[in-house]
Design a protein around this motif. Structure first.
Motif: not given
Lengths: 204, 318
Positions: B88-89, B94-96, B98-104
């Protein structure tokens, strides 16, 4: 691998809508004559076709490019490299619509470096497609010159872009829709214009 | 509403064919002097890898860079993830950014799903392998590779093609994603493994099941070998490596029973001598290296279709 996926263009939804009459501006023979003239003009301007590469912009520009290349070959007696150039990824409105389907890009084996590239499209309108095409060419090589041939120039440019070879100048209003259909992709060769008010004259 | 690619089951046949068609156009880029397109300029793609991976991460990185996206690599080792930070953290960070896509990529099955549906991030989430669950982009690149070699008609249709997936199905996210996607695309999948290496519930998958490799491969159009994932094995799933190789490995003798057009695939990394012998891996019918090339084109297609427009063109609803 699909060679020529041809999606239905977002043109007039219905040609029988009485409030939006459809008028044919160029028929099959008109289009044939215009393409023949453009082909001769291209040869005249470039003093032959030795360095030419003809690139159509999908979807309707590609069959037009092929027809122009055929006519040039018939006059000059040798084949002219012909291909297609998809500009989807270079459009300035890419982010304003859902991701678009890519169309084929086929650059002839000799490439475009040092050649004279003739871009071919069906309708010249805002000029934004051609701007995108120039950017796309930039990533493919460095042509000696780029020229533009269009079947219809309907005006309303939004960028400083002009065509070198024009099939027909067609003054239009912004609300009208110009549609090019080509045999092979569509049913018949025709350029139609669809207005908003009832047409005063209807030519078949 | 944002969309994600979490499971091969999220893709309808139309979606999957759109990805494959787009990948076919993007693959031509590899032959050009400037391997770059401007479609994702100014977008940020974060590669969030909680598990070691070389080829998948590099492949996603190359795909994003060729589309002109900015790429941030976030690996578990040497980051705050190894200091005990929660998913979560990490997601909020990542949100902060400004990621447009996260490849996880994550060792726990369902982690990408959690990331996509928790409301922690607004970005598109692409599953690059979660635990023993799914690896949808691998399935797409496998289908793309098959389509190029075995496809019929203008669309490269895989209708009716027979695909054998052989080996450690139990621990393989590749097998599950492939089974789902190939079924969507109309191919017939047979899973081959020792009984101990089938997962619980495999009978509900849209596949045939066999314990006998020699009976299956002469009919197959594509044979996909899976790595035996010993790092995930705690107990004894088969007596010895040698016995496994003899019954479920692809060697020169078995390769001789394949049809002429049959291709041999492997998602990598391979263990030569275990599930596949060196002469098979290097044979003309082996498309293992091509799978890697195709991987970049397919991942470009996925990123383009998710991020290129105002709204994603493929993927499951949030």
């Amino acid at each position: 691998m699909p060679t020529h996926p041809q999606p239905v263009p977002p043109g007039p939804s219905s040609s029988t809508d009485p409030a939006r009459p459809v008028r044919t501006v160029l028929d099959e023979r008109d289009i044939g004559r215009a393409l023949t003239r453009i082909s001769h003009e291209i040869l005249e301007r470039n003093k032959g076709a030795t360095d030419l590469v003809v690139l159509g912009i999908p979807s309707r520009g590609v069959p037009l490019a092929e027809r122009i290349a055929e006519r040039i070959a018939a006059v000059e007696g040798y084949d002219v490299p012909v291909g297609s150039l998809d500009v989807t990824m270079y459009r300035d409105d890419l982010r304003m619509k859902p991701a678009r389907t890519l169309l084929p890009t086929q650059i002839p084996a000799g490439g475009i470096d040092g050649r004279i590239v003739v871009l071919v499209d069906d309708v010249l309108f805002s000029g934004r497609t051609i701007r995108a095409a120039l950017d796309a060419l930039n990533d493919l090589g460095r042509p000696r010159a780029v020229q533009l041939a269009v079947l219809v120039d309907r005006g309303h440019r939004e960028l400083p872009i002009r065509a070198d070879f024009v099939g027909k100048n067609l003054p239009t209003s912004l609300v009208e829709r110009v549609r090019v259909t080509l045999a092979g992709t569509d049913d018949v060769d025709a350029v139609t214009i669809q207005g908003t008010a009832p047409a005063e004259e209807v030519t078949a | 509403m944002k969309r994600h690619l979490l499971s091969a089951a999220d893709l309808s046949r139309d979606d999957a064919e759109l990805v494959l068609r787009t990948a076919a156009e993007l693959r031509e880029l590899a032959d050009r002097p400037i391997k770059k397109l401007p479609a994702l300029r100014g977008r940020t793609v974060v590669n969030l890898f909680f598990e070691d991976s070389t080829r998948t991460r590099i492949s996603f990185e190359a795909a994003a860079k060729r589309l002109s996206a900015d790429v941030i690599n976030f690996a578990a080792k040497g980051s705050s993830l190894s200091k005990g930070e929660s998913l979560k953290d990490t997601a909020l960070t990542l949100e902060a950014m400004g990621a447009d896509a996260v490849v996880v990529r994550h060792g726990a099955s369902g982690a990408p799903h959690r990331l996509a549906h928790s409301g922690w991030v607004r970005s598109s989430v692409v599953n690059a392998g979660d635990g023993t669950h799914e690896h949808p982009t691998q399935a797409l690149l496998d289908a793309f590779t098959m389509s190029r070699h075995l496809g019929t008609g203008p669309k490269g249709s895989l209708d009716g093609r027979r695909v054998a997936i052989v080996g450690d199905v139990l621990h393989s996210r590749v097998a599950r994603s492939n089974a789902l996607l190939l079924n969507t695309l109309g191919a017939e999948v047979t899973l081959v493994a020792p009984p101990t290496l089938f997962p619980v519930g495999v009978e509900s998958w849209p596949v045939e099941i066999s314990y006998d490799l020699d009976a299956v491969i002469p009919k197959a159009d594509a044979v996909m070998m899976l790595r035996v994932q010993r790092e995930r094995m705690s107990g004894g799933f088969f007596p010895t490596a040698r016995e496994y190789s003899r019954r479920y490995g692809l060697d020169g003798r078995r390769m001789a029973t394949l049809q002429d057009h049959t291709i041999v695939m492997h998602p990598g990394p391979m263990v030569r001598g275990m599930e596949i012998t060196a002469d098979v891996a290097d044979a003309d019918r082996s498309v293992i290296v091509e799978q890697v090339t195709n991987g970049v084109a397919v991942r470009m297609a996925v990123l383009y279709l998710l991020l290129g427009g105002s709204e994603p063109a493929v993927g499951g609803e949030e």
